[in-house]
Design an enzyme around this catalytic site. Structure first.
Site, PDB file in Angstrom:
ATOM      1  CG  HIS A 106      -1.703  -1.256   1.379  1.00 17.96           C
ATOM      2  ND1 HIS A 106      -2.348  -1.621   2.498  1.00 17.96           N
ATOM      3  CD2 HIS A 106      -2.270  -2.020   0.480  1.00 17.96           C
ATOM      4  CE1 HIS A 106      -2.968  -2.809   2.219  1.00 17.96           C
ATOM      5  NE2 HIS A 106      -2.904  -2.941   0.967  1.00 17.96           N
ATOM      6  CG  HIS A 169      -7.207 -12.308   3.623  1.00 20.29           C
ATOM      7  ND1 HIS A 169      -6.859 -12.837   2.514  1.00 20.29           N
ATOM      8  CD2 HIS A 169      -6.676 -11.061   3.604  1.00 20.29           C
ATOM      9  CE1 HIS A 169      -6.240 -12.176   1.751  1.00 20.29           C
ATOM     10  NE2 HIS A 169      -5.946 -10.913   2.165  1.00 20.29           N
TER      11      HIS A 169
END
Length: 417
Positions: A106, A169
């Site tokens: 990110h 997830h």
């Protein structure tokens, strides 16, 4: 029956005939004795598979605390003060502590975002830094072939403490635990190597030991000692409902068990139609974020059914590589073939949407233009009423419907499957 689902910063209302409604998947009722900072303190006082943190660290040691970045809901500013009190009991000085935000692949934070994540007091007295994919040390390779390249300040620390929240997830099974290290503070190449395993059948939400991708993540801790973890499970309003502390496997697994009691929802059989919302802003800010709810919804729909995704996606697709895959691929099948040939971060989410599409048609109610929605292989709908009528015309007027108001959190599981 009337319902209201989160959509951006508002909600949208709709009705379903009782004869069509199969169920509403919301969190199970779980009673807890403490929440928030009190629950964090309880967990630190009662570590799992480990001594107390204050009995592990020693004065003069360099301590690194790895915590989540701003894209994750981990409430660091609630958990960190309690954790630091434990370190201070062991006479650890602020100058020997570094807080590392696990960015993975990110973007970097602004200083204002770092301050927001930890709070003013901690930001002023403890060094807070972002992980850097270009400042890593190679310490080995997993048995799965993943290079273990870890952010240098983490490798060089005397003690490593990992924070994170535990949620489902879609290919690592669960977040939390050693995931703070891989992918949290790893290189892009290492992350790609690990995440390329997502195409395997065993890489799916709600799986651990049988998940080869998750095993690869946990194997990293054999080469880089994680001394202690503090993980939390959040309720639908982002409050800490459960905390676990201690050994990076044993404590993490206990947290996963609690998550299952809270958010794993049993259904008798898949529905014909699933209406799913990520829960509104910020989880539906773009398609990249809304994908998670879509992925969970696939576990509630039958083969050949229809998923109605309600997500504002006001900011569009949300990630440049993902956008390239979604807008330039000739077909959804091509995405799956290409991700198996050459894995690419960002492309993996496009392939994940394509995999859901193999199971069911995807209707999208959003703020995106209809032509753009068609371009990314989804079917635009004006509202839920229209989407339902179109779904009934395809699947029959008696088609059964499941509603998932918080699709990113809840994991449907078919009984005895």
């Amino acid at each position: 029956m009337e319902f209201a689902l989160g959509f951006g910063k508002q909600s949208i209302k709709f009705q379903i005939e009782q004869k069509n409604l199969m169920g509403v998947l919301e969190a199970n009722k779980v009673t807890v004795d403490s929440m928030g900072a009190d629950e964090v303190k309880r967990a630190l006082n009662n570590p799992i598979g480990s001594p107390r943190l204050k009995d592990i660290v020693k004065r003069g040691e360099k301590i690194v605390i790895v915590t989540s970045d701003i894209t994750r809901p981990m409430p660091s500013k609630t958990a960190l003060p309690v954790l630091l009190e434990e370190l201070y009991e062991a006479n650890i000085l602020n100058k020997d502590i570094t807080i590392v935000f696990a960015l993975g692949s990110h973007r970097k934070h602004s200083e204002e975002e770092k301050r927001y994540l930890v709070g003013d007091d901690i930001y002023e007295k403890i060094e807070c830094i972002d992980s850097d994919v270009d400042d890593c040390i190679h310490i080995g390779t997993t048995s799965g072939g993943t290079p273990v390249d870890i952010f240098k300040p983490v490798v060089e620390a005397d003690r490593i403490i990992c924070l994170g929240n535990i949620e489902y997830h879609y290919f690592a099974g669960y977040s939390g635990g050693a995931k703070a290290i891989m992918p949290g503070v790893s290189t892009r190449e290492a992350i790609q190597a690990n995440h390329s395993m997502m195409v395997r059948k065993d890489a799916k939400a709600g799986t651990l030991d049988e998940n080869s991708l998750r095993r690869d993540i946990d194997e990293v801790a054999k080469m880089l000692s994680i001394d202690f973890i503090l993980n939390v499970v959040l309720d639908e309003k982002k409050n800490i409902m459960k905390a676990v502390a201690g050994h990076h496997i044993e404590a993490h697994r206990e947290g996963c068990k609690f998550l299952d009691r809270l958010y794993k929802i049993e259904i008798d059989h898949p529905a014909d139609i699933v209406i799913v919302s990520p829960g509104g802003f910020p989880k539906d800010i773009n398609v990249y974020q809304a994908q998670k709810a879509l992925d969970n919804a696939q576990h509630a729909v039958r083969d050949g059914g229809i998923i109605i995704l309600t997500a504002s996606c006001k900011e569009g697709l949300g990630e440049h590589t993902f956008e390239r895959w979604m807008t330039t691929s000739k077909s959804l099948d091509e995405m799956i073939v290409n991700i198996q040939k050459k894995f690419e971060l960002g492309g993996h989410k496009a392939a994940a949407i394509a995999m859901v599409h193999q199971r069911a048609r995807i209707f999208l109610i959003s703020d995106l233009e209809d032509d753009f929605i068609r371009k990314i292989f989804l079917e635009p709908q004006k509202n839920i009423e229209e989407a339902l009528q179109n779904a009934y015309s395809i699947l029959g007027e008696d088609a059964k419907v499941i509603v998932m108001p918080y699709g990113g959190s809840t994991l449907p599981v078919v009984k005895n499957s």
